[in-house]
Design a protein around this motif. Structure first.
Motif, PDB file in Angstrom:
ATOM      1  N   LEU A  61      33.881  47.735  26.381  1.00 53.95           N
ATOM      2  CA  LEU A  61      33.367  47.548  27.743  1.00 53.95           C
ATOM      3  C   LEU A  61      34.048  46.380  28.432  1.00 53.95           C
ATOM      4  O   LEU A  61      34.287  46.409  29.639  1.00 53.95           O
ATOM      5  CB  LEU A  61      31.847  47.330  27.701  1.00 53.95           C
ATOM      6  N   HIS A  62      34.357  45.333  27.679  1.00 52.82           N
ATOM      7  CA  HIS A  62      35.041  44.178  28.255  1.00 52.82           C
ATOM      8  C   HIS A  62      36.420  44.584  28.785  1.00 52.82           C
ATOM      9  O   HIS A  62      36.825  44.188  29.881  1.00 52.82           O
ATOM     10  CB  HIS A  62      35.179  43.095  27.188  1.00 52.82           C
ATOM     11  N   ASN A  63      37.127  45.405  28.025  1.00 55.85           N
ATOM     12  CA  ASN A  63      38.437  45.892  28.474  1.00 55.85           C
ATOM     13  C   ASN A  63      38.313  46.759  29.723  1.00 55.85           C
ATOM     14  O   ASN A  63      39.146  46.696  30.630  1.00 55.85           O
ATOM     15  CB  ASN A  63      39.117  46.687  27.354  1.00 55.85           C
ATOM     16  N   VAL A  64      37.285  47.590  29.749  1.00 58.37           N
ATOM     17  CA  VAL A  64      37.056  48.454  30.924  1.00 58.37           C
ATOM     18  C   VAL A  64      36.882  47.608  32.182  1.00 58.37           C
ATOM     19  O   VAL A  64      37.496  47.876  33.217  1.00 58.37           O
ATOM     20  CB  VAL A  64      35.822  49.351  30.695  1.00 58.37           C
ATOM     21  N   GLU A  65      36.040  46.599  32.093  1.00 50.55           N
ATOM     22  CA  GLU A  65      35.804  45.744  33.260  1.00 50.55           C
ATOM     23  C   GLU A  65      37.078  45.037  33.699  1.00 50.55           C
ATOM     24  O   GLU A  65      37.412  44.999  34.880  1.00 50.55           O
ATOM     25  CB  GLU A  65      34.712  44.716  32.934  1.00 50.55           C
ATOM     26  N   ASN A  66      37.800  44.441  32.761  1.00 53.83           N
ATOM     27  CA  ASN A  66      39.025  43.712  33.104  1.00 53.83           C
ATOM     28  C   ASN A  66      40.059  44.601  33.768  1.00 53.83           C
ATOM     29  O   ASN A  66      40.749  44.201  34.704  1.00 53.83           O
ATOM     30  CB  ASN A  66      39.619  43.063  31.850  1.00 53.83           C
ATOM     31  N   ARG A  67      40.180  45.829  33.263  1.00 57.39           N
ATOM     32  CA  ARG A  67      41.160  46.753  33.850  1.00 57.39           C
ATOM     33  C   ARG A  67      40.816  47.065  35.314  1.00 57.39           C
ATOM     34  O   ARG A  67      41.697  47.081  36.172  1.00 57.39           O
ATOM     35  CB  ARG A  67      41.206  48.045  33.034  1.00 57.39           C
ATOM     36  N   ILE A  68      39.552  47.343  35.568  1.00 55.47           N
ATOM     37  CA  ILE A  68      39.142  47.700  36.944  1.00 55.47           C
ATOM     38  C   ILE A  68      39.291  46.512  37.880  1.00 55.47           C
ATOM     39  O   ILE A  68      39.762  46.644  39.018  1.00 55.47           O
ATOM     40  CB  ILE A  68      37.691  48.220  36.961  1.00 55.47           C
ATOM     41  N   TYR A  69      38.917  45.317  37.429  1.00 58.97           N
ATOM     42  CA  TYR A  69      39.077  44.129  38.272  1.00 58.97           C
ATOM     43  C   TYR A  69      40.546  43.858  38.574  1.00 58.97           C
ATOM     44  O   TYR A  69      40.887  43.354  39.645  1.00 58.97           O
ATOM     45  CB  TYR A  69      38.464  42.906  37.584  1.00 58.97           C
ATOM     46  N   ALA A  70      41.428  44.208  37.639  1.00 57.28           N
ATOM     47  CA  ALA A  70      42.854  43.955  37.826  1.00 57.28           C
ATOM     48  C   ALA A  70      43.446  44.777  38.962  1.00 57.28           C
ATOM     49  O   ALA A  70      44.457  44.393  39.557  1.00 57.28           O
ATOM     50  CB  ALA A  70      43.614  44.241  36.534  1.00 57.28           C
ATOM     51  N   ILE A  71      42.833  45.913  39.293  1.00 53.23           N
ATOM     52  CA  ILE A  71      43.330  46.737  40.414  1.00 53.23           C
ATOM     53  C   ILE A  71      42.449  46.575  41.647  1.00 53.23           C
ATOM     54  O   ILE A  71      42.335  47.485  42.472  1.00 53.23           O
ATOM     55  CB  ILE A  71      43.437  48.222  40.000  1.00 53.23           C
ATOM     56  N   LYS A  72      41.788  45.414  41.735  1.00 52.84           N
ATOM     57  CA  LYS A  72      40.960  45.070  42.904  1.00 52.84           C
ATOM     58  C   LYS A  72      39.766  46.002  43.066  1.00 52.84           C
ATOM     59  O   LYS A  72      39.296  46.245  44.186  1.00 52.84           O
ATOM     60  CB  LYS A  72      41.775  45.082  44.210  1.00 52.84           C
ATOM     61  N   GLY A  73      39.293  46.564  41.960  1.00 53.95           N
ATOM     62  CA  GLY A  73      38.158  47.473  42.041  1.00 53.95           C
ATOM     63  C   GLY A  73      36.864  46.807  41.631  1.00 53.95           C
ATOM     64  O   GLY A  73      36.811  45.612  41.357  1.00 53.95           O
TER      65      GLY A  73
END
Length: 491
Positions: free
Chosen positions: A457-469
């Motif tokens: 879940l931590h990876n999921v959040e970081n990935r989405i935040y990285a694309i301004k989502g």
């Protein structure tokens, strides 16, 4: 200036001028000046019939810490306004207290004025004691030989006898007019003439009426000239001050311009140098941070794969080896079971390999995405896709496609490992320039208040935040797991 305007009967102009001093009151320590300003404002408002405003300013003056003489004068002013408001009983309370004051008695002229006002209040209240106060005032003024003040008391007596003894009223009115004529007080002469006109007839009426008209025209002209002259003087003074300020301002501007020209080049060089230093520092910082993030991502990825190899594959291989050693493989049933276990090991190995293989982000991206998702179908898990084909994937940037692919892969891996779900629904939507993906399953859920986020879940959040989502997770134990993902189509 305001006092001069007041003396010239320009009460509105006086009020406008004195109000320029009001902002300065907070910085004035001597209350005498405040008292003077409030008194002028009170008198101005009294003469333009704004009696409530007049009382407001007089009471403010009375509240100040001033000497006794100023307080007595202010009380007298308040009583005068109350008389104009026809509040004779209220005015009498103030005037009678002044009448017995020692300081008032020591000033005969002021004392006689107080007596006149007391007499006038009693006259309006139809109390004959008014004559006593008028008579006492007349005695004092006769000794002082003050023609203007005598004219005032004679006028009060003329009013007093107007109904009961018209002849005596005319006599006092003439005495009042003569005294006012000596002092050339035109306003009071007009007031006395008005009283005579009411009581006269014949030749006297005509003569007094003509005089009244002439005086009216004369006083209007005098007041207007004084008002215009003061306005012109004030305008010329203001204009001259503005011109001087302009000249000073121009001189200062020229001096500043020369200084600026000398410093402008130095400032420009400093700014350029600072900008270059900032750009260099920013470049190295961003490069360093990107490298750190890459290393961190590689480390997490390798750690995760290592864990899978150890926790999943190693254990499965070991169990298969033990099974093969301790089981009679000549029996078809045991042989088939070993084959099934080996097939499971192969499938898991293939899945781990697919997690790190390059993702096709061209026209076949949607096909790759579907294949990845279909890999999670099992006889016990139903996976539904809604509106996946409605998204124009060619419009989405390559980085965002890869991020979405890995994010969904991570969610499905977590689902298969932890949720015990039998139904998973993935819904894709586009809202103007925003992509929306909703994930939901009917698994056992988690307690968001107690859970410490795992790597998945931590990876999921970081990935989405990285694309301004943005990403929202909803879940409660026993009620499934939901994830709402949103990111912009273009940055």
């Amino acid at each position: 200036m305001a006092e001069i305007q007041q003396n010239q009967y320009d009460f509105s102009g006086s009020e406008t001028t004195i109000k320029e001093a009001l902002p300065l009151l907070n910085s004035i320590k001597d209350s005498v000046y405040n008292w003077k300003i409030y008194t002028i404002l009170g008198i101005d408002n009294t003469n333009v019939y704004n009696y409530n405003n007049a009382l407001y300013y007089f009471y403010k003056a009375l509240s100040l810490k001033t000497d006794e003489a100023k307080k007595l004068k202010t009380k007298n002013n308040i009583a005068s306004v109350l008389i104009k408001q026809q509040k004779y009983n209220e005015a009498l309370q103030i005037l009678l207290s002044l009448c017995v004051d020692k300081n008032i008695h020591e000033n005969p002229e002021y004392y006689s004025k107080i007596l006149d006002k007391i007499g006038f209040c009693y006259f309006k209240l139809e109390n004959r004691i008014a004559l006593f106060y008028y008579t006492k005032s007349l005695e004092i003024k006769s000794e002082l030989k003050n023609d203007s003040e005598l004219g005032k008391t004679y006028y009060y007596l003329a009013e007093y006898y107007q109904k009961h003894d018209p002849a005596l009223s005319i006599k006092y009115a003439n005495l009042s007019y003569n005294k006012y004529s000596i002092t050339n007080c035109i306003d009071n002469r007009l007031r006395t003439l008005g009283l005579l006109i009411k009581n006269n007839s014949g030749t006297e009426l005509k003569r007094n009426s003509i005089t009244y008209v002439e005086l009216t025209d004369s006083i209007f002209e005098i007041k207007q000239k004084a008002k215009n002259l003061f306005a012109r003087i004030k305008y010329d003074s203001k204009k001259e001050k503005e011109e001087n300020l302009k000249l000073k301002s121009r001189k200062i501007k020229n001096e500043l311009q020369l200084a600026r020209q000398e410093n402008q080049n130095i400032i420009s060089y400093i700014i350029i140098l600072a900008a270059l230093v900032f750009i260099i520092i920013l470049y190295f910082y961003l490069t360093s941070r990107a490298n750190r993030e890459k290393l961190k991502a590689t480390y997490h990825s390798e750690t995760r794969i290592s864990k899978k190899l150890h926790d999943e594959l190693a254990n499965d291989v070991y169990h298969a080896m033990v099974f093969a050693e301790n089981t009679d493989l000549s029996i078809p049933q045991n042989k088939q079971l070993l084959i099934d276990n080996l097939d499971t090991i192969y499938t898991r190995t293939s899945n781990i390999s697919k997690e790190k293989q390059p993702i096709n982000t061209d026209k076949d991206y949607i096909l790759s995405l579907k294949q990845m998702i279909s890999g999670f179908y099992t006889p016990n898990i139903t996976l539904l896709l809604n509106d996946l084909d409605t998204i124009v994937w060619d419009e989405i940037e390559k980085t965002k496609k890869i991020t979405l692919y890995r994010t969904l892969q991570e969610l499905l891996v977590n689902m298969k490992k932890h949720s015990k779900a039998t139904l998973v629904v993935l819904t894709f939507k586009r809202n103007n320039s925003t992509i929306l993906i909703n994930y939901s399953d009917n698994g056992q859920g988690i307690d968001l208040k107690k859970i410490v986020l795992r790597n998945g879940l931590h990876n999921v959040e970081n990935r989405i935040y990285a694309i301004k989502g943005s990403i929202d997770i909803e879940s409660t134990p026993g009620k499934g797991f939901k994830v709402f993902i949103k990111f912009p189509l273009h940055e």
